[in-house]
Design a protein around this motif. Structure first.
Motif: not given
Lengths: 352, 66
Positions: A41-47, A56-64, A178-179, A306-311
């Motif tokens: 989702d975060t990879a998508g948020a930064v396009k 969506y820039m997931r705050p959970e990742i930032i928090g973790l 992007a959201f 990067v893998g997520a973006a490729f996916c």
């Protein structure tokens, strides 16, 4: 030792409760936490990809990451290390993500799906175990990545700093991101709740070294069931909480953000298990180590990113409709590449 | 025998300890982080070995005797 056991059980219980709480507050069902989905989702948020339903820039990742960094800092365990086959780790992270998005979840979401009654995830668990066994065979045959070395302390703060920058973007200038307006990416707990949930779980996971791969790996390799108990506790507590909220539905059909192709659920998580054992930990653990200054784990996380973006750029990720042919090919390539990494490394270590 | 497990990632330090203990009853393991130190201590104790941990600067020397 008894203390350690209580700590792990407590950690499993708290993570299970927080995960279900996040679903209550708006996250997609059985997705209180999913390291793979949230990095995606975060990879998508930064396009880096433009799949409209998962941005969506997931705050959970930032928090973790920040929770782990703060806890490590407090315990004087934030030590910058690097140099253990960074590019191999990048590739492992890349294919772990391909496998996870074939299944639609990282190992943490796998247990949360099981706790929601999703039997497809039980099939995935069997694949996960088989993948871990493959990794253990490689370890027993002599697989070993290079040792890391301490590097300048400032290096350890870079990845947490990037997360702070992400947080600033999310809160202060969301217009650049992007959201999703529909789909899983649009389903989210409020930012503050998600952030605090991430911070708490990040700190707990740092303290306890919580790792989905270690739970199964160490049970098999060393008859050490300490971590597995945390795992089981998480499932039980999350299942009870799901029942209390009415989120618990047993079956294969109609499960949220899941598909019913058993073979590919199995193979997807088998690839995750295999790659994660070679990389030294599940996606959650890699993220936590990244917060502690482990630059090799940062490389694994960047590989997942990067893998997520490729996916999503190449149609590799599954959807509720099932896997895609491209995704199936990518998973097979993943087994070949991860297998080659193991074989070449074992052969090279024998020569030493 | 001294096993240098500094810098290697999980679960290598425990695996190296296990392999060394299969050959010799008295070994010393060097590690550079708390996680590996705890994991090795827990493993060696579960094998019925005596474990002593000495801090050496930023590293740990774990003395194990069976």
């Amino acid at each position: 030792m008894k203390n350690q056991k209580a700590l792990i059980i407590g950690a499993g219980a708290i993570i299970g409760l927080i995960a279900v709480g996040l679903v209550y507050f708006g996250n997609p069902a059985n997705m209180g936490f999913c390291i793979a989905c949230f990095i995606r989702d975060t990879a998508g948020a930064v396009k880096l990809h433009s799949a409209p339903v998962v941005q969506y820039m997931r705050p959970e990742i930032i928090g973790l990451v920040l929770g782990a960094a703060l806890m490590a800092l407090g315990k004087k365990e934030l030590v910058a290390r690097a140099g253990s086959n960074p590019l191999v780790r990048f590739v492992l992270g890349f294919f772990v993500m391909i496998g996870a998005l074939m299944f639609l979840g990282c190992p943490l979401r796998m247990v949360l799906r099981i706790a929601g009654g999703d039997l497809n995830a039980v099939v995935g668990l069997v694949g996960f175990i088989v993948g871990i066994v493959a990794g253990i065979i490689a370890l027993n045959k002599g697989f070993s990545l290079d040792r890391s070395y301490k590097v300048s302390k400032a290096e350890g703060f870079v990845f947490p700093a990037i997360q702070i920058a992400f947080l600033v973007l999310l809160v202060a200038v969301p217009s650049v991101l992007a959201f999703s307006v529909t789909g899983p990416g649009s389903m989210k707990a409020p930012v503050a709740i998600a952030l605090v949930a991430g911070l708490v779980v990040g700190a707990i996971a740092q303290r306890t070294r919580f790792c989905m791969v270690a739970g199964i790996r160490d049970s098999i390799m060393f008859k050490d069931f300490g971590m597995l108990i945390g795992f089981v506790t998480l499932i039980i507590v999350a299942a009870v909480a799901n029942m209390a909220f009415g989120f618990f539905h047993v079956g294969f059909e109609g499960q949220p953000v899941a598909h019913m192709d058993g073979l590919w659920n199995f193979l997807g998580l088998a690839l995750v298990g295999f790659g994660s054992v070679l990389a030294g930990g599940c996606p959650l653990r890699q993220l936590i180590l990244s917060g502690e200054g482990n630059i090799d784990s940062v490389m694994t996380v960047v590989g997942m990113f990067v893998g997520a973006a490729f996916c999503h750029n190449f149609g590799l990720a599954s959807s509720a409709a099932g896997p895609t042919p491209n995704g199936q090919i990518a998973v097979i390539i993943g087994f070949i590449v991860v297998g080659l990494i193991a074989i070449v490394n074992i052969a090279a270590n024998k020569k030493k | 025998m001294v096993v240098d497990a500094r810098g290697v990632s999980c679960p290598q330090p425990v695996l190296m300890t296990k392999n060394a203990l299969a050959k010799e009853a008295n070994i010393e393991v060097l590690v550079d982080n708390n996680t590996a130190m705890n994991n090795i201590t827990r493993f060696a104790t579960s094998q019925g070995a005596k474990v002593e941990v000495k801090e050496e600067g930023e590293d740990y020397r774990i003395v194990i005797s069976k």
